[in-house]
Design a protein around this motif. Structure first.
Motif, PDB file in Angstrom:
ATOM      1  N   ALA A 139       0.842  -1.205   0.000  1.00 14.53           N
ATOM      2  CA  ALA A 139       0.000   0.000   0.000  1.00 14.53           C
ATOM      3  C   ALA A 139       0.877   1.256   0.000  1.00 14.53           C
ATOM      4  CB  ALA A 139      -0.883  -0.021   1.237  1.00 14.53           C
ATOM      5  N   PRO A 140       0.697   2.136  -0.966  1.00 11.50           N
ATOM      6  CA  PRO A 140       1.506   3.365  -0.959  1.00 11.50           C
ATOM      7  C   PRO A 140       1.164   4.242   0.242  1.00 11.50           C
ATOM      8  CG  PRO A 140      -0.165   3.422  -2.719  1.00 11.50           C
ATOM      9  CD  PRO A 140      -0.215   2.054  -2.113  1.00 11.50           C
ATOM     10  N   LYS A 141       2.196   4.898   0.815  1.00 10.67           N
ATOM     11  CA  LYS A 141       1.962   5.838   1.930  1.00 10.67           C
ATOM     12  C   LYS A 141       1.495   7.152   1.322  1.00 10.67           C
ATOM     13  CE  LYS A 141       5.209   3.881   5.256  1.00 10.67           C
ATOM     14  NZ  LYS A 141       6.454   4.087   6.024  1.00 10.67           N
ATOM     15  N   LEU A 142       0.186   7.337   1.306  1.00 12.16           N
ATOM     16  CA  LEU A 142      -0.401   8.426   0.526  1.00 12.16           C
ATOM     17  C   LEU A 142       0.015   9.803   1.032  1.00 12.16           C
ATOM     18  CD1 LEU A 142      -3.950   7.003  -0.282  1.00 12.16           C
ATOM     19  CD2 LEU A 142      -1.831   6.809  -1.592  1.00 12.16           C
ATOM     20  N   ASP A 143       0.255   9.927   2.363  1.00  7.68           N
ATOM     21  CA  ASP A 143       0.670  11.241   2.872  1.00  7.68           C
ATOM     22  C   ASP A 143       2.057  11.603   2.336  1.00  7.68           C
ATOM     23  OD1 ASP A 143       1.614   9.092   4.398  1.00  7.68           O
ATOM     24  OD2 ASP A 143       2.027  10.366   6.130  1.00  7.68           O
ATOM     25  N   VAL A 144       2.936  10.606   2.213  1.00  3.68           N
ATOM     26  CA  VAL A 144       4.283  10.871   1.685  1.00  3.68           C
ATOM     27  C   VAL A 144       4.182  11.227   0.198  1.00  3.68           C
ATOM     28  CG1 VAL A 144       6.609   9.953   1.347  1.00  3.68           C
ATOM     29  CG2 VAL A 144       5.258   9.235   3.340  1.00  3.68           C
ATOM     30  N   TRP A 145       3.366  10.475  -0.534  1.00  3.75           N
ATOM     31  CA  TRP A 145       3.195  10.766  -1.967  1.00  3.75           C
ATOM     32  C   TRP A 145       2.634  12.177  -2.160  1.00  3.75           C
ATOM     33  CZ3 TRP A 145       4.732   8.001  -6.227  1.00  3.75           C
ATOM     34  CH2 TRP A 145       5.257   6.737  -5.972  1.00  3.75           C
ATOM     35  N   ALA A 146       1.634  12.530  -1.347  1.00  5.03           N
ATOM     36  CA  ALA A 146       1.029  13.868  -1.483  1.00  5.03           C
ATOM     37  C   ALA A 146       2.075  14.947  -1.234  1.00  5.03           C
ATOM     38  CB  ALA A 146      -0.142  14.017  -0.507  1.00  5.03           C
ATOM     39  N   ALA A 147       2.927  14.735  -0.235  1.00  8.73           N
ATOM     40  CA  ALA A 147       3.953  15.733   0.085  1.00  8.73           C
ATOM     41  C   ALA A 147       4.996  15.807  -1.032  1.00  8.73           C
ATOM     42  CB  ALA A 147       4.610  15.389   1.421  1.00  8.73           C
ATOM     43  N   ALA A 148       5.347  14.653  -1.604  1.00  5.47           N
ATOM     44  CA  ALA A 148       6.335  14.641  -2.703  1.00  5.47           C
ATOM     45  C   ALA A 148       5.765  15.348  -3.937  1.00  5.47           C
ATOM     46  CB  ALA A 148       6.721  13.203  -3.035  1.00  5.47           C
ATOM     47  N   ILE A 149       4.488  15.130  -4.196  1.00  2.27           N
ATOM     48  CA  ILE A 149       3.841  15.785  -5.349  1.00  2.27           C
ATOM     49  C   ILE A 149       3.854  17.301  -5.141  1.00  2.27           C
ATOM     50  CG2 ILE A 149       1.606  16.087  -6.532  1.00  2.27           C
ATOM     51  CD1 ILE A 149       1.129  13.022  -5.736  1.00  2.27           C
ATOM     52  N   GLU A 150       3.492  17.702  -3.944  1.00  4.76           N
ATOM     53  CA  GLU A 150       3.493  19.138  -3.589  1.00  4.76           C
ATOM     54  C   GLU A 150       4.882  19.742  -3.784  1.00  4.76           C
ATOM     55  OE1 GLU A 150       0.235  20.017  -2.182  1.00  4.76           O
ATOM     56  OE2 GLU A 150       1.011  21.899  -2.997  1.00  4.76           O
ATOM     57  N   ALA A 151       5.905  19.024  -3.289  1.00  7.67           N
ATOM     58  CA  ALA A 151       7.284  19.530  -3.378  1.00  7.67           C
ATOM     59  C   ALA A 151       7.730  19.635  -4.836  1.00  7.67           C
ATOM     60  CB  ALA A 151       8.228  18.602  -2.604  1.00  7.67           C
ATOM     61  N   ALA A 152       7.357  18.657  -5.641  1.00  7.71           N
ATOM     62  CA  ALA A 152       7.768  18.671  -7.056  1.00  7.71           C
ATOM     63  C   ALA A 152       7.085  19.817  -7.798  1.00  7.71           C
ATOM     64  CB  ALA A 152       7.437  17.328  -7.704  1.00  7.71           C
ATOM     65  N   ILE A 153       5.825  20.061  -7.467  1.00  6.33           N
ATOM     66  CA  ILE A 153       5.109  21.178  -8.114  1.00  6.33           C
ATOM     67  C   ILE A 153       5.760  22.500  -7.721  1.00  6.33           C
ATOM     68  CG2 ILE A 153       2.928  22.443  -8.199  1.00  6.33           C
ATOM     69  CD1 ILE A 153       1.530  19.666  -7.794  1.00  6.33           C
ATOM     70  N   THR A 154       6.080  22.620  -6.447  1.00  6.10           N
ATOM     71  CA  THR A 154       6.712  23.863  -5.957  1.00  6.10           C
ATOM     72  C   THR A 154       8.060  24.095  -6.637  1.00  6.10           C
ATOM     73  OG1 THR A 154       5.622  23.495  -3.852  1.00  6.10           O
ATOM     74  CG2 THR A 154       7.428  25.070  -3.841  1.00  6.10           C
ATOM     75  N   ALA A 155       8.777  22.994  -6.919  1.00  6.63           N
ATOM     76  CA  ALA A 155      10.108  23.128  -7.524  1.00  6.63           C
ATOM     77  C   ALA A 155      10.025  23.483  -9.014  1.00  6.63           C
ATOM     78  CB  ALA A 155      10.888  21.823  -7.339  1.00  6.63           C
ATOM     79  N   HIS A 156       8.865  23.281  -9.611  1.00  6.95           N
ATOM     80  CA  HIS A 156       8.714  23.572 -11.048  1.00  6.95           C
ATOM     81  C   HIS A 156       8.438  25.063 -11.232  1.00  6.95           C
ATOM     82  CE1 HIS A 156       7.274  23.380 -15.184  1.00  6.95           C
ATOM     83  NE2 HIS A 156       7.705  22.138 -15.251  1.00  6.95           N
ATOM     84  N   SER A 157       8.904  25.628 -12.331  1.00  9.92           N
ATOM     85  CA  SER A 157       8.575  27.032 -12.577  1.00  9.92           C
ATOM     86  C   SER A 157       7.065  27.145 -12.827  1.00  9.92           C
ATOM     87  CB  SER A 157       9.390  27.585 -13.737  1.00  9.92           C
ATOM     88  OG  SER A 157       9.157  26.817 -14.878  1.00  9.92           O
ATOM     89  N   PRO A 158       6.456  28.248 -12.388  1.00 11.15           N
ATOM     90  CA  PRO A 158       4.999  28.365 -12.430  1.00 11.15           C
ATOM     91  C   PRO A 158       4.458  28.299 -13.863  1.00 11.15           C
ATOM     92  CG  PRO A 158       5.980  30.148 -11.142  1.00 11.15           C
ATOM     93  CD  PRO A 158       7.104  29.420 -11.789  1.00 11.15           C
TER      94      PRO A 158
END
Ligand SMILES: Cc1ncc(COP(=O)(O)O)c(C=O)c1O
Length: 295
Positions: free
Chosen positions: A80-99
């Motif tokens: 089972a994927p740890k959804l809270d970790v995935w959500a945080a990683a997705i958030e971090a990757a979006i933040t790191a991308h130029s808008p």
């Protein structure tokens, strides 16, 4: 086009031990080699994925995407994927991308290197294809036989119909078949004559004054965009329905759409060579609602 962003998810699933030095996730260079050639995603297409649209820095329908990710993992007997970790990683990757107004966030979990039993996961945020023309001008579609009955998910769950797996060679092959027939996309029909979905999208029909989508117990994906589209239609006062749809019904629709996360709602203007009416006003209302979602 701006540079894509890659984050590996280290603490990615229940019961999977990670190196003591590893954090929850970390950034990596998407231009550098990253995946082992014996990873089962590479050798067998064995893994799962999701692609969420990201509008003005916010991932759309992320709860629904994460829930579907977990459902796919269960169907494939992956941890089972740890959804809270995935959500945080997705958030971090979006933040790191130029808008950007619209991005795609693809997240993947593979079964890992053969023999290790250790899954591998990552998030990739990138500028996807532009779909404005499809939303505006509509698309030409052909129906193709999927070769399975509509109840295949119940009778033969090992065929993984309804899981979003990395085995998308068939989904790509049908698009080449569509192109050979002069069309842009495909609606799958079950071998016993029921309307299913597209290779990368859900289907909504306007028929007898109601918006109808094939019920999702027929070996198809529960579309996150279709669900948001139904919510928008209901708030506009329209009736919606999940049910079995027989293929003949496609011949008498007052509107037909193919929907997915970054495409939103593309109206079908031609089906198997026959013109389909484009319900312009409702198409525009739908896309306005989908493109201005706040979550
Ligand atoms: C087979 C299939 N059905 C439906 C969809 C639509 O799902 P969503 O609206 O969540 O993007 C997709 C998305 O890629 C898909 O691959």
């Amino acid at each position: 086009m701006s540079a894509p962003i890659l984050f590996f998810v280290d603490d990615l699933a229940e019961g999977v031990s990670t190196a003591a030095s590893a954090g929850r996730f970390h950034q990596a260079d998407p231009a550098a080699p990253q995946i082992n050639v014996m990873d089962l995603s590479v050798t067998r297409g064995d893994g799962i994925f999701e692609t969420a649209g990201v509008q003005h820095g916010k991932p759309m329908a992320i709860e629904a995407h994460l829930a579907r990710f977990a459902h796919s993992a269960a169907l494939l007997d992956l941890p089972a994927p740890k959804l809270d970790v995935w959500a945080a990683a997705i958030e971090a990757a979006i933040t790191a991308h130029s808008p950007a107004a619209m991005l795609s966030a693809k997240f993947i979990m593979t079964r890992g290197i053969e023999g290790t039993g250790v899954p591998v996961g990552w998030v990739y945020v990138f500028e996807g294809d532009e779909h404005e023309r499809e939303r505006e001008n509509g698309i030409s579609v052909v129906t193709l036989d999927r070769g399975y009955r509509h109840d295949v998910a119940k009778t033969s769950p090992w065929l993984l119909q309804g899981a979003k797996t990395l085995s998308y060679a068939v989904n790509k092959a049908v698009l080449r078949e569509a192109a050979r027939r002069g069309a842009d996309d495909v609606i799958f029909i079950s071998s016993d004559g029921f309307v299913l979905e597209g290779p990368t999208s859900s289907v909504i029909l306007l028929i007898d004054g109601r918006f109808v989508t094939p019920s999702t117990d027929q070996g198809i994906l529960a579309g996150t965009t279709q669900a948001d589209a139904f919510a928008a239609l209901e708030s506009l006062g329209h009736e919606t329905e999940y049910r079995e749809v027989v293929a003949d019904e496609l011949g008498r629709v007052d509107g037909l759409w193919m929907l997915s996360s970054t495409r939103c709602a593309a109206p079908v203007r031609e089906l198997d060579g026959q013109a389909v009416p484009i319900a312009r006003e409702i198409t525009d209302q739908l896309n306005d609602a989908l493109l201005t979602r706040t979550k």
